[in-house]
Design an enzyme around this catalytic site. Structure first.
Site, PDB file in Angstrom:
ATOM      1  N   ILE A  20      -5.201  24.454  42.379  1.00 55.30           N
ATOM      2  CA  ILE A  20      -6.176  23.614  43.453  1.00 55.30           C
ATOM      3  C   ILE A  20      -7.022  25.598  43.216  1.00 55.30           C
ATOM      4  CG2 ILE A  20      -7.618  23.407  45.187  1.00 55.30           C
ATOM      5  CD1 ILE A  20      -5.753  21.147  44.006  1.00 55.30           C
ATOM      6  N   TYR A  55      11.568  14.479  38.249  1.00 50.61           N
ATOM      7  CA  TYR A  55      12.306  14.597  39.885  1.00 50.61           C
ATOM      8  C   TYR A  55      12.466  16.255  39.426  1.00 50.61           C
ATOM      9  CZ  TYR A  55      14.243  10.337  41.431  1.00 50.61           C
ATOM     10  OH  TYR A  55      14.484   9.082  40.977  1.00 50.61           O
ATOM     11  N   CYS A 382       1.026   1.085  30.185  1.00 47.19           N
ATOM     12  CA  CYS A 382       1.958   2.310  29.186  1.00 47.19           C
ATOM     13  C   CYS A 382       3.047   0.907  28.934  1.00 47.19           C
ATOM     14  CB  CYS A 382       1.635   3.244  29.035  1.00 47.19           C
ATOM     15  SG  CYS A 382       2.789   3.846  27.367  1.00 47.19           S
ATOM     16  N   HIS A 508      -3.148   5.448  28.541  1.00 51.13           N
ATOM     17  CA  HIS A 508      -3.186   5.745  30.318  1.00 51.13           C
ATOM     18  C   HIS A 508      -4.216   5.663  30.314  1.00 51.13           C
ATOM     19  CE1 HIS A 508       1.397   6.378  30.485  1.00 51.13           C
ATOM     20  NE2 HIS A 508       1.455   6.563  29.445  1.00 51.13           N
ATOM     21  N   GLU A 510      -5.241   6.282  33.324  1.00 51.19           N
ATOM     22  CA  GLU A 510      -5.410   7.171  34.294  1.00 51.19           C
ATOM     23  C   GLU A 510      -5.810   8.703  34.010  1.00 51.19           C
ATOM     24  OE1 GLU A 510      -2.289   5.610  33.299  1.00 51.19           O
ATOM     25  OE2 GLU A 510      -0.734   7.679  32.941  1.00 51.19           O
TER      26      GLU A 510
HETATM   27  N1  GLN Z   1       8.521   3.505  27.233  1.00 50.72           N
HETATM   28  C1  GLN Z   1       7.805   3.213  26.743  1.00 50.72           C
HETATM   29  C2  GLN Z   1       8.147   3.731  25.893  1.00 50.72           C
HETATM   30  O1  GLN Z   1       8.291   4.968  24.931  1.00 50.72           O
HETATM   31  C3  GLN Z   1       6.973   3.977  27.917  1.00 50.72           C
HETATM   32  C4  GLN Z   1       6.128   5.102  27.426  1.00 50.72           C
HETATM   33  C5  GLN Z   1       5.451   4.995  28.778  1.00 50.72           C
HETATM   34  O2  GLN Z   1       4.992   4.042  29.386  1.00 50.72           O
HETATM   35  N2  GLN Z   1       4.635   6.005  29.133  1.00 50.72           N
HETATM   36  O3  GLN Z   1       6.518   3.243  24.991  1.00 50.72           O
END
Ligand code: GLN
Length: 536
Positions: A20, A55, A382, A508, A510
């Site tokens: 940050i 994790y 995804c 994605h 995001e």
């Molecule tokens: N597991 C899924 C794939 O490999 C989706 C991957 C994800 O959601 N980033 O296509």
């Protein structure tokens, strides 16, 4: 040398907020017309975080050019609206594998390969390469970990050499530390900072600035003491106190003169800071009066960092509409068709983010089914899109064993599958479909209403695809394939027009959302969720 380098180090504890701080400094320099590029050095031996468990590491952030990187790059991009690249992310794993590759090729001409100079040279080369390709005035490089760690020592040694070779006036070290507040003594303590700077001095690095993270404002006597003991002028001591909102940090640092101090060091003259945009963003955060509740149904919800960019994109979209987004972190393993209503009825929208593996996938599908059957605004990302397709196949098209071949390779209905000839004998790391790909958006669809354009490019990180053999059947049953990758005819966006807002993307969204420019899918998902809330 035209490019100047700021090195951000940390001491005393981890999680100080170096990312940050680095982002704030970048934002301030950028607001003064300085061209900035950012880098993160991660001391771990993985080549990239792509193979690490959430994790261990939190989310894997993906850049335009498909680098799988540390989540700090997400902060950098969101705060500065820069487009970073593979050059931005350097791990010990990358450095060592390059050095070993060169050794195997015989590039070192018989030399004995050592940390100094071979590893340190490779680190320095990455800095110079990033400066060259970015053409930046200032490169800000954050060194992960804490000074004194065995792992980060080669990086610090390389930076010490870098200063010697490229000059004091072209390099700037900002050391971040913690000043703890002892409740019983009602005092803040400077000793850990003194020790941490000593540690840095022991490695041959004199910091130019010390940034003090503190729970409470620090008395000037404490700062004077740190200045004296750490050999840093008083105007090089900066406070990063806990603030009402983290977004205020650039203003606090600007008031303390951070950007002037850094620019003076480099001898750069720059116009005054124009922070209008960032003020606008902070105002939208302060002024958000409304509320909207979003259920985020994922496998790692106890670790919010695993979904950092998703949570940020939800916030951007919320503030855009003057609402605070309350995220309900729902563990997918806990959701079933039977309890979905009880678990989800309090939410105005449901989001199923990306993911890998079977565990929790039935729960995600139960949540998707609940959204579909009850007309709850839904955004799938995804894996969330893939499971929306499997759920649709099972319950609308009655293909009971429909699945993704990711974890059921023998299913009769591989709705989600690997492409033919794709990935035979693949390795785990770096083999996904990564980075920006084109998506053509069909007119008169929800996707088009979100994006308002037919051509978009979004970032990907996945291995499996929607299986086009099923497309016609899905379309007949009411699913619309509203976004398609034109080069490979791959499904990018699906939607269900019979619902008010049901959309999911293979990419994605995001990763391209920014504070004042929420990604269109998030923006309209939150708009629909607010409408659903009002209609209740
Ligand atoms: N597991 C899924 C794939 O490999 C989706 C991957 C994800 O959601 N980033 O296509």
């Amino acid at each position: 040398m035209a490019t100047k380098f700021v090195f951000v180090t940390g001491g005393v504890v981890s999680s100080l907020g170096k990312g940050i701080f680095s982002s704030s400094l970048a934002l301030l320099l950028k607001s003064r017309g300085v061209k900035v590029f950012m880098m993160k050095f991660d001391p771990y031996l993985n080549v990239d975080p792509g193979t690490m468990s959430p994790y261990q590491h939190g989310e894997v952030y993906v850049t335009d050019d498909g680098a799988e990187t540390d989540l700090d790059l997400g902060h950098y991009e969101r705060w500065t609206d820069l487009h970073l690249s593979k050059e931005s992310s350097v791990t010990s794993g990358k450095i060592y594998s390059t050095v070993i590759e060169k050794e195997r090729r015989g590039d070192y001409l018989g030399a004995c390969i050592q940390v100094i100079p071979h590893v340190t040279n490779e680190i320095k080369a990455r800095l110079l390469a990033a400066a060259q390709t970015s053409g930046a005035d200032v490169v800000i490089a954050e060194i992960g970990g804490t000074v004194g760690d065995i792992e980060s020592t080669p990086f610090l040694e390389a930076l010490r050499q870098f200063r010697l070779e490229h000059g004091f006036e072209n390099t700037f070290f900002a050391h971040n530390t913690l000043v703890p507040y002892l409740k019983s003594a009602q005092e803040t303590k400077t000793k850990p900072t003194q020790h941490s700077v000593k540690e840095l001095l022991g490695l041959g690095i004199q910091p130019d600035a010390v940034v003090l993270r503190s729970e409470v404002p620090l008395p000037s006597s404490q700062k004077a003491k740190i200045s004296l003991f750490c050999n840093v002028p008083q105007n090089g001591i900066f406070e990063a106190d806990d603030l009402e909102s983290v977004y205020e940090l650039p203003f606090a640092l600007h008031e303390q003169g951070l950007d002037d101090y850094v620019l003076n060091h480099f001898g750069i003259t720059a116009p005054a800071a124009d922070l209008t945009e960032w003020h606008r963003w902070c105002d939208s955060v302060h002024n958000a009066k409304g509320e909207v509740n979003i259920a985020l149904v994922g496998k790692y919800v106890e670790l919010h960092d695993a979904y950092l960019s998703v949570a940020s994109a939800l916030k951007h979209a919320g503030y855009f509409h003057g609402a605070k987004v309350q995220i309900g972190w729902i563990k997918s393993m806990d959701v079933t068709d039977e309890n979905a209503k009880d678990m989800l009825k309090g939410y105005d929208g449901i989001l199923v983010p990306g993911g890998f593996g079977e565990r929790g996938s039935e729960g995600k599908m139960a949540a998707i089914r609940y959204a579909r059957e009850n007309n709850v605004p839904f955004l799938g990302i995804c894996f969330g899109m893939q499971l929306a397709c499997v759920e649709f196949a099972r319950h609308v098209l009655k293909m009971n064993d429909a699945n993704t071949s990711e974890f059921d390779p023998k299913t009769e209905h591989p709705i989600i599958d690997l492409l033919h000839d794709q990935y035979t004998g693949i390795e785990m790391g770096g083999t996904l479909r990564l980075g920006l790909y084109d998506c053509h958006i069909m007119p008169n669809t929800l996707a088009y209403r979100c994006y308002q354009t037919e051509e978009v490019r979004e970032r990907h990180r996945h291995r499996y695809e929607f299986n086009n053999c099923y497309r016609e059947e899905f379309e007949k049953a009411g699913m619309v394939f509203s976004g398609i990758n034109p080069q490979q005819n791959l499904c990018e966006i699906i939607e269900l027009p019979q619902n008010d807002f049901f959309i999911a993307s293979q990419f994605h969204p995001e990763f391209t959302s920014r504070p004042l420019k929420p990604n269109p899918l998030f923006r309209e998902f939150i708009a629909a969720s607010i409408r659903a809330r009002k209609a209740k």
